[in-house]
Design a protein around this motif. Structure first.
Motif, PDB file in Angstrom:
ATOM      1  N   PRO A 263      -0.589   5.308   3.147  1.00 24.24           N
ATOM      2  CA  PRO A 263       0.842   5.258   3.841  1.00 24.24           C
ATOM      3  C   PRO A 263       1.885   4.399   2.902  1.00 24.24           C
ATOM      4  N   VAL A 264       2.991   4.713   3.045  1.00 23.61           N
ATOM      5  CA  VAL A 264       4.127   4.483   2.233  1.00 23.61           C
ATOM      6  C   VAL A 264       5.328   3.906   3.115  1.00 23.61           C
ATOM      7  N   TRP A 265       5.768   2.363   2.346  1.00 29.82           N
ATOM      8  CA  TRP A 265       6.707   1.631   3.142  1.00 29.82           C
ATOM      9  C   TRP A 265       7.868   1.719   2.358  1.00 29.82           C
ATOM     10  N   ASP A 266       9.142   1.778   2.819  1.00 30.75           N
ATOM     11  CA  ASP A 266      10.335   1.877   2.081  1.00 30.75           C
ATOM     12  C   ASP A 266      10.631   0.271   2.246  1.00 30.75           C
ATOM     13  N   LEU A 267      11.087  -0.470   0.942  1.00 33.61           N
ATOM     14  CA  LEU A 267      11.458  -1.570   1.166  1.00 33.61           C
ATOM     15  C   LEU A 267      12.917  -1.827   0.600  1.00 33.61           C
ATOM     16  N   PRO A 268      13.499  -3.097   1.106  1.00 38.28           N
ATOM     17  CA  PRO A 268      14.910  -3.150   0.510  1.00 38.28           C
ATOM     18  C   PRO A 268      14.608  -3.453  -0.956  1.00 38.28           C
ATOM     19  N   VAL A 269      15.689  -3.179  -1.789  1.00 33.52           N
ATOM     20  CA  VAL A 269      15.886  -3.570  -3.132  1.00 33.52           C
ATOM     21  C   VAL A 269      15.902  -5.148  -3.280  1.00 33.52           C
ATOM     22  N   GLY A 270      14.931  -5.507  -4.131  1.00 31.03           N
ATOM     23  CA  GLY A 270      14.958  -6.772  -4.288  1.00 31.03           C
ATOM     24  C   GLY A 270      13.635  -7.643  -3.729  1.00 31.03           C
ATOM     25  N   THR A 271      13.149  -6.712  -2.912  1.00 28.56           N
ATOM     26  CA  THR A 271      11.881  -7.413  -2.481  1.00 28.56           C
ATOM     27  C   THR A 271      10.879  -7.879  -3.142  1.00 28.56           C
ATOM     28  N   GLY A 272      10.398  -7.067  -4.202  1.00 26.57           N
ATOM     29  CA  GLY A 272       9.555  -7.409  -5.421  1.00 26.57           C
ATOM     30  C   GLY A 272       8.070  -7.580  -4.708  1.00 26.57           C
ATOM     31  N   PRO A 273       7.037  -7.577  -5.504  1.00 26.89           N
ATOM     32  CA  PRO A 273       5.687  -7.427  -5.072  1.00 26.89           C
ATOM     33  C   PRO A 273       5.162  -8.829  -4.576  1.00 26.89           C
ATOM     34  N   GLU A 274       5.794 -10.025  -5.169  1.00 28.78           N
ATOM     35  CA  GLU A 274       5.219 -11.238  -4.829  1.00 28.78           C
ATOM     36  C   GLU A 274       5.246 -11.426  -3.332  1.00 28.78           C
ATOM     37  N   ALA A 275       6.472 -10.961  -2.624  1.00 33.39           N
ATOM     38  CA  ALA A 275       6.937 -11.186  -1.207  1.00 33.39           C
ATOM     39  C   ALA A 275       6.035 -10.263  -0.366  1.00 33.39           C
TER      40      ALA A 275
END
Length: 316
Positions: A263-275
Motif C-alpha cells: 500500500p502507498v500513502w501520499d503525504l504532505p510535503v514536510g511530514t518526514g518519517p518521524e511523524a
C-alpha cells in the motif's frame, strides 16, 4: 442464421494472478501472454512469489523495488561454498552489476538487476554462487549472469537467519567506503546520488519506507499477508476511516510486487518519517484486528475493497 457475437469472452484472473494482457512480471516489458505466459515459452520458470521463505521477505522486495540505496548483511548456511565469508545484500551496485567481489574478499550481491529468467531468487542464487567461487579463488571484480542459469540453488537455499538488519543510506557513498582511490568513481557516484530520493525505514513497524520525491512524500509499506485477506482488512479500515497515517495523508493505491502488496500513502510535503512512527504502529494494530475479523464485508466495505483493487499496479 444468427450472427456470431463479436464480443470476446472476458478474460478473468484470480486475485494475485497475472492476466494474459498485463505486463509480464519478469520486467521484460512484454505482455504476459507473449512472454512467460506464451505456449512453449519459459512459463515453467516463472515464480509469482520468488522471495518467499527468505529472511525479511518484505524488506527484500522493498530493497529491490522501492529503496534507492540500502544494504543488509547476509548469513550463509553451513556447507555453502565460502561459508563464513562476509556477504552484503545491496539495493544497487555500480553499473547495476549483479554482484561484486571486493578487494577485501567480501561479496556484494545486487538486487536491482533484471535478468528476466522468471525466478529472481534462482538468478540471485546463481550469481551469489559464482561470486563466492570467484572470491574463493582470490579474484576481485564484477560477477555477471549472461544466460538462463537453469537448475541450481535459489537464494533461499544459500542463506539463513530470521530478519535482515537493513540500513538505508542517504546515497551511494557506501560503494567507495573501502576504496582508497575514489577519483575514478566520482562522476558515477555523483550521478547516482543525485537520482536517489531521500528514503528512511520506519522503526515502529516492519517493511515500511518513507520517501521524499520532491513534490510529494510517500509511505510505501510491503505487507506479507495473502492478497485476498489483506484487501479485505484494508477495506475494513478504509470504510471505518482508520487509514490516515498522518494529517493530510491519503491511501492512494498499492503496488503488487513479487506476489505481495505494498500500500502507498501520499503525504504532505514536510511530514518526514518521524511523524509516521506512532500512527504507523497504531495502523498495524488496527490492521491485525481487521485481519482477524472473519465477518462478511458490509456494502460499504465491499465498495472500498473494489476501489482499492482497482488502484493496484503490478511492477513485478
Amino acid at each position: 442464421m444468427a450472427k456470431k457475437s463479436r464480443t470476446k469472452a472476458r478474460e478473468t484472473t484470480t486475485p494475485g494472478e497475472v492476466g494474459p494482457r498485463q505486463p509480464c512480471p519478469c520486467g521484460s516489458g512484454k505482455r504476459y501472454k507473449a512472454c512467460h505466459g506464451a505456449p512453449g515459452g519459459p512459463a515453467a520458470t516463472f515464480v509469482n512469489r520468488p522471495f518467499e521463505g527468505l529472511p525479511s521477505e518484505c524488506d527484500v522486495i522493498a530493497l529491490r523495488e522501492l529503496v534507492p540505496a540500502g544494504t543488509a548483511p547476509l548469513t550463509l548456511k553451513d556447507g555453502v561454498t565460502g561459508s563464513g565469508r562476509a556477504v552484503t545484500l545491496c539495493s544497487l551496485l555500480p553499473m547495476a552489476a549483479p554482484a561484486m567481489v571486493r578487494d577485501s574478499g567480501e561479496v556484494w550481491l545486487g538486487l536491482q538487476v533484471q535478468h528476466n529468467f522468471g525466478d529472481p531468487a534462482r538468478d540471485l542464487g546463481a550469481v551469489l554462487t559464482k561470486a563466492l567461487e570467484q572470491a574463493e579463488r582470490g579474484e576481485a571484480g564484477i560477477v555477471g549472469l549472461t544466460g538462463d542459469p537453469g537448475e541450481g540453488p535459489r537464494l533461499q537455499d544459500l542463506v539463513e537467519g530470521g530478519t535482515l538488519d537493513v540500513t538505508v543510506h542517504e546515497g551511494f557513498d557506501y560503494w567507495i567506503a573501502d576504496v582508497d582511490d575514489r577519483d575514478g568513481m566520482a562522476a558515477a557516484l555523483e550521478q547516482a546520488n543525485e537520482a536517489a530520493a531521500p528514503t528512511a525505514k520506519l522503526t515502529s513497524v516492519e517493511s515500511a519506507y518513507w520517501t521524499n520525491v520532491g513534490t510529494k512524500e510517500h509511505l510505501r509499506w510491503v505487507m506479507p499477508e495473502p492478497e485476498d485477506r489483506l484487501l479485505d482488512a484494508l477495506a475494513r479500515l478504509h470504510a471505518a476511516g482508520k487509514d490516515d497515517i498522518a494529517p493530510g495523508s491519503r491511501l492512494v493505491g498499492m503496488f503488487r510486487a513479487h506476489g505481495l502488496l505494498a500500500p502507498v500513502w501520499d503525504l504532505p510535503v514536510g511530514t518526514g518519517p518521524e511523524a509516521l512512527e506512532e500512527p504507523a504502529a497504531q495502523y498495524a494494530a488496527d490492521l491485525a484486528a481487521a485481519l482477524a475479523d472473519d465477518a462478511p464485508l458490509t456494502p460499504e466495505e465491499r465498495s472500498a475493497r473494489n476501489g482499492l483493487a482497482n488502484r493496484q499496479l503490478t511492477i513485478r
